[in-house]
Scaffold this motif. Structure first.
Motif, PDB file in Angstrom:
ATOM      1  N   PHE A 107       0.817  -1.210   0.000  1.00  0.00           N
ATOM      2  CA  PHE A 107       0.000   0.000   0.000  1.00  0.00           C
ATOM      3  C   PHE A 107       0.855   1.266   0.000  1.00  0.00           C
ATOM      4  N   LYS A 117      -9.757   4.480  -5.143  1.00  0.00           N
ATOM      5  CA  LYS A 117     -10.514   3.579  -4.273  1.00  0.00           C
ATOM      6  C   LYS A 117     -10.678   2.200  -4.894  1.00  0.00           C
ATOM      7  N   ASN A 118     -11.051   2.146  -6.158  1.00  0.00           N
ATOM      8  CA  ASN A 118     -11.280   0.864  -6.824  1.00  0.00           C
ATOM      9  C   ASN A 118      -9.982   0.068  -6.968  1.00  0.00           C
ATOM     10  N   GLU A 119      -8.897   0.777  -7.257  1.00  0.00           N
ATOM     11  CA  GLU A 119      -7.611   0.087  -7.392  1.00  0.00           C
ATOM     12  C   GLU A 119      -7.139  -0.469  -6.053  1.00  0.00           C
ATOM     13  N   ARG A 120      -7.310   0.305  -4.985  1.00  0.00           N
ATOM     14  CA  ARG A 120      -6.925  -0.189  -3.657  1.00  0.00           C
ATOM     15  C   ARG A 120      -7.758  -1.393  -3.250  1.00  0.00           C
ATOM     16  N   LYS A 121      -9.050  -1.330  -3.560  1.00  0.00           N
ATOM     17  CA  LYS A 121      -9.941  -2.440  -3.230  1.00  0.00           C
ATOM     18  C   LYS A 121      -9.549  -3.695  -3.998  1.00  0.00           C
ATOM     19  N   ARG A 122      -9.244  -3.531  -5.281  1.00  0.00           N
ATOM     20  CA  ARG A 122      -8.849  -4.687  -6.093  1.00  0.00           C
ATOM     21  C   ARG A 122      -7.533  -5.285  -5.610  1.00  0.00           C
ATOM     22  N   PHE A 124      -6.344  -5.163  -2.515  1.00  0.00           N
ATOM     23  CA  PHE A 124      -6.593  -5.873  -1.261  1.00  0.00           C
ATOM     24  C   PHE A 124      -7.278  -7.213  -1.512  1.00  0.00           C
ATOM     25  N   GLN A 125      -8.209  -7.256  -2.452  1.00  0.00           N
ATOM     26  CA  GLN A 125      -8.892  -8.515  -2.754  1.00  0.00           C
ATOM     27  C   GLN A 125      -7.912  -9.558  -3.285  1.00  0.00           C
ATOM     28  N   ASN A 128      -5.916 -10.690  -0.362  1.00  0.00           N
ATOM     29  CA  ASN A 128      -6.737 -11.454   0.579  1.00  0.00           C
ATOM     30  C   ASN A 128      -7.068 -12.850   0.079  1.00  0.00           C
ATOM     31  N   ASP A 129      -6.896 -13.088  -1.214  1.00  0.00           N
ATOM     32  CA  ASP A 129      -7.192 -14.401  -1.787  1.00  0.00           C
ATOM     33  C   ASP A 129      -6.095 -15.422  -1.505  1.00  0.00           C
TER      34      ASP A 129
END
Length: 254
Positions: A107, A117-122, A124-125, A128-129
């Motif tokens: 990060f 926001k969308n890039e950070r969320k992607r 993290f996903q 997280n996988d």
């Protein structure tokens, strides 16, 4: 570090690839290469860090001297806790700090290159996988057969020898914590009380406070706020001999 420049990741996919390479290197250090990693974390050495590299390798080294560092730094002084804990607990502790460091690095790149926001969320996903390093080291997820067998064999061979001898040794610590100790000598009681009230932190220069955690350097014998040198009471319990950042830096440059 190894001195070999690595490409700077700029997209979500590149940052995740960097994350995955560093993660694989750290898992290797704590599983298949655990014997080598254990030997390199000598408590008699200076504050050491475990680095995972993007090319899926790892190294134990002193922290970088650059301030502020180019990247977030891993946990400092992992070697000091090695002989004060059971081996599996120590490896789990290093694993947890390694997970935190990987997220910080990933990060950091996201912030540096303006991820939205969308890039950070992607990102993290994607992170997280995959299982955390702690989950792998603690056995909560299964390793590939070859990697798991190597890990089990190295752990068994070490636990039958060095680990048993370490557990039989008394858990003595040379770390000085809490507040400057008072002498029992009645004649020096008043003088010690004045010294205690006038003690200042070797990092920030603020005066001693009874409600704050302090730790003393075993080399220069100066006192420091735990928060100023990033040492918590829990971490201090596992330090056999504490060296402040100044004393550690001096030894590193000699």
């Amino acid at each position: 570090m190894d001195g070999i420049p690595h490409p700077i990741p700029r997209t979500v996919e590149e940052v995740f690839s960097d994350f995955r390479g560093r993660r694989n290197g750290l898992i290797r250090a704590l599983t298949t290469d655990v014997e080598k990693f254990y030997q390199q974390c000598d408590p008699e050495k200076e504050n050491l860090c475990l680095y995972g590299l993007p090319n899926e390798t790892w190294e134990v080294n002193l922290p970088v001297e650059e301030v502020p560092p180019e990247l977030p730094e891993p946990a400092l002084g992992i070697n000091f806790a090695r002989d004060g804990m059971q081996e599996k607990d120590w490896l789990s502790l290093v694993a947890v700090h390694s997970d935190s460091w990987l997220l910080a690095v990933a990060f950091y790149f996201g912030a540096r290159f303006g991820f939205g926001k969308n890039e950070r969320k992607r990102l993290f996903q994607m992170i997280n996988d995959v299982p955390t390093i702690f989950e792998v080291v603690s056995g909560n997820v299964k390793l590939p057969k070859e990697q798991s067998a190597t890990h089990n064999n190295s752990s068994k061979s070490k636990s039958s020898g060095k680990m048993q001898s370490r557990q039989s040794e008394p858990q003595t610590k040379a770390v000085k914590m809490s507040q400057p100790p008072k002498e029992d000598d009645a004649s020096g009681e008043e003088e010690d009380e004045d010294d205690e009230q006038g003690a200042t932190c070797g990092a920030c220069g603020e005066s001693y406070g009874t409600d704050e955690f302090w730790i003393c350097c075993d080399v220069c014998e100066r006192w420091f706020h735990g928060k100023c040198v990033k040492i918590t009471p829990a971490k201090a319990e596992h330090i056999k001999q504490y060296k402040c950042p100044g004393c550690s830096g001096k030894r590193a440059r000699v």
